[in-house]
Structure formats: C-alpha cells, structure tokens
Design an enzyme around this catalytic site. Structure first.
Site, short mmCIF file in Angstrom:
data_model
loop_
_atom_site.label_atom_id
_atom_site.label_comp_id
_atom_site.label_asym_id
_atom_site.label_seq_id
_atom_site.Cartn_x
_atom_site.Cartn_y
_atom_site.Cartn_z
N GLY A 290 33.00 57.32 -26.01
CA GLY A 290 32.56 55.61 -26.50
C GLY A 290 31.13 55.96 -26.90
N GLU A 291 30.34 55.15 -26.45
CA GLU A 291 29.08 54.97 -26.85
C GLU A 291 27.96 55.26 -25.69
OE1 GLU A 291 26.12 55.46 -28.84
OE2 GLU A 291 27.85 55.09 -30.09
N CYS B 138 33.24 63.73 -24.56
CA CYS B 138 32.01 63.16 -25.43
C CYS B 138 31.15 62.55 -24.98
CB CYS B 138 33.28 62.57 -26.69
SG CYS B 138 32.32 62.31 -28.02
N HIS C 155 38.04 65.26 -27.49
CA HIS C 155 38.71 64.42 -26.84
C HIS C 155 40.19 65.07 -26.72
CE1 HIS C 155 36.51 60.66 -27.48
NE2 HIS C 155 35.89 61.21 -28.44
N GLU D 55 42.31 63.78 -24.77
CA GLU D 55 43.30 62.78 -24.68
C GLU D 55 43.62 62.24 -25.83
OE1 GLU D 55 40.05 62.47 -24.49
OE2 GLU D 55 39.54 60.59 -25.14
N1 GLN Z 1 28.40 59.48 -30.57
C1 GLN Z 1 28.57 59.13 -29.35
C2 GLN Z 1 27.28 59.01 -28.30
O1 GLN Z 1 26.13 59.56 -28.75
C3 GLN Z 1 29.70 59.97 -28.60
C4 GLN Z 1 30.85 59.67 -29.19
C5 GLN Z 1 32.22 59.88 -28.68
O2 GLN Z 1 32.30 59.71 -27.42
N2 GLN Z 1 33.32 60.04 -29.36
O3 GLN Z 1 27.29 58.22 -27.25
#
Ligand code: GLN
Length: 212
Positions: free
Chosen positions: A46-47, A78, A171, A173
């Site tokens: 995610g972010e 990620c 990922h 998943e």
């Molecule tokens: N770019 C995101 C970050 O820095 C991570 C991207 C992702 O989880 N697919 O948090």
C-alpha cells in the site's frame, strides 16, 4: 489457528483471499483488540506513509511488537517491508523496527514503476516465484542475523527473513503465489501449538513394543 492481516489501507483483501485459498482463516486487523486471537500477522502493500500514520493513530505499534516478540511470524510485502525495516534510506523514522535491514523506498524510479520477474527462492522449492513489483522498495543492506531469501538477476535483495520476520519487496498475493503464506501458516501453527513435536504423543513403535 488464525492469521491477522493489517487492514488499515492497501492490498489487505488479497492477503485474506490468499490465506483462504490455503485453508487458513485471515482476520482483518484494525484495532489492537483484533490481535488478541491471532498467531501471526501479515502487513500488506500500500502506501507506507499512510500506514505509518494509521498504525500510530490506532495504537497498533506496541501490540504488534509484542506479538513479534512472542515469536509469532510477521510477514510484510512491499509497503509492509518498509514498515518492518530498522532503517529507511533518507532518514524517515522506522515504524516497527523488527528487521535489521536498510530499505530504499520506490527504488526502481519512474520509468520502471511496476514490473514482474521470476525469482529463485530456494527455501520455497525449485519452481520460481512469479514476483509482481509495484513502486517497490529494495533492500540496500542486511545485518548479520538476516537471511537473504531472493535477489534480482542483478544481485539486489528483494526478500529477507530474520528469525520469525519475513519480508518481500514484491507482492506474492497478486500473482496467485501461495508458498510464502504456507510458510507463514506453518510458522504460525507451530507458534500456536508450541508443544508440537516435543514428544508429547506416545511413539507408535515404542507403544507397540510395550504392548508386545
Ligand atoms: N511505494 C510504496 C511506499 O513507499 C510501496 C508500494 C507498495 O506497497 N506496492 O510505501
């Protein structure tokens, strides 16, 4: 045995679905009390900046660190990898510093926002892992207690494990890959039943001989 999936933001539903596909109940975790009955935890992609903020807002850091300390497996993908790292290049504060690695966020730049690669991951067997990278981090450096699980062809590290903590820059998943989740589920089952394998059950041969 249930495995929590941090469900504050990002690709958590895909992790719950992947766990369901291997017959494991995934519990969406939003509040500390959601962690009470889980034997492991997945931190999705995610972010990481948003996730960091929500982890703080809902008071989840302490309870997640306690769960990790108890030996339950923690698996980050990620953004989840970034959240678990002890150091983030550029100096952002770590969030749940459980993995002795330095990560760099968005390490592949704009021209390579997302890509896929087949990776060798020896602990998961011979069949390569089809890895989906989306604005992915890279592991720049690992401490002495960290096992490298996978590298890109150019040698850069994209999956690691330190004791009960596992993280991938990609990922699994999103590619129908279940083997990381199976590994985490095995670790979680062992954590949930620590006496398993400790000789609690009578040995079938010894029992037969005793009866003879
Ligand atoms: N770019 C995101 C970050 O820095 C991570 C991207 C992702 O989880 N697919 O948090």
């Amino acid at each position: 045995m249930r495995i929590g999936v941090l469900a504050l933001q990002g690709a958590f539903r895909e992790h719950v679905a992947t766990l369901a596909a291997i017959g494991v109940e995934g519990v969406e975790v939003r509040l500390p009390e959601d962690l009470v009955d889980v034997s492991g935890l997945v931190l999705p992609g995610g972010e990481s900046t948003t996730m960091r903020r929500l982890i703080r807002r809902w008071g989840l850091a302490g309870p997640i660190l306690d769960l990790a300390q108890s030996g339950a497996p923690i698996f980050g993908t990620c953004a989840g990898m970034i959240i678990l790292s002890k150091a983030i290049a550029g100096g952002e504060e770590p969030v749940l510093p459980l993995l002795d690695v330095v990560v760099e966020r968005n390490a592949f730049g704009r021209q390579l926002d997302s890509f896929e690669a087949d990776l060798e991951v020896p602990i998961l067997g011979e069949r390569p892992v089809h890895a989906v990278f989306i604005r992915a981090p890279i592991v720049e450096a690992v401490g002495p207690g960290v096992d490298v699980l996978a590298r890109l062809d150019d040698g850069r590290i994209v999956a690691v494990r330190e004791a009960n903590v596992i993280a991938t820059a990609f990922h699994p998943e999103l590619a129908g890959e279940t083997r990381f989740h199976r590994l985490v589920a095995t670790m979680a089952a062992e954590h949930a039943d620590p006496a398993e394998g400790a000789g609690r059950r009578p040995h079938p041969l010894r029992r037969a001989r005793a009866g003879a």
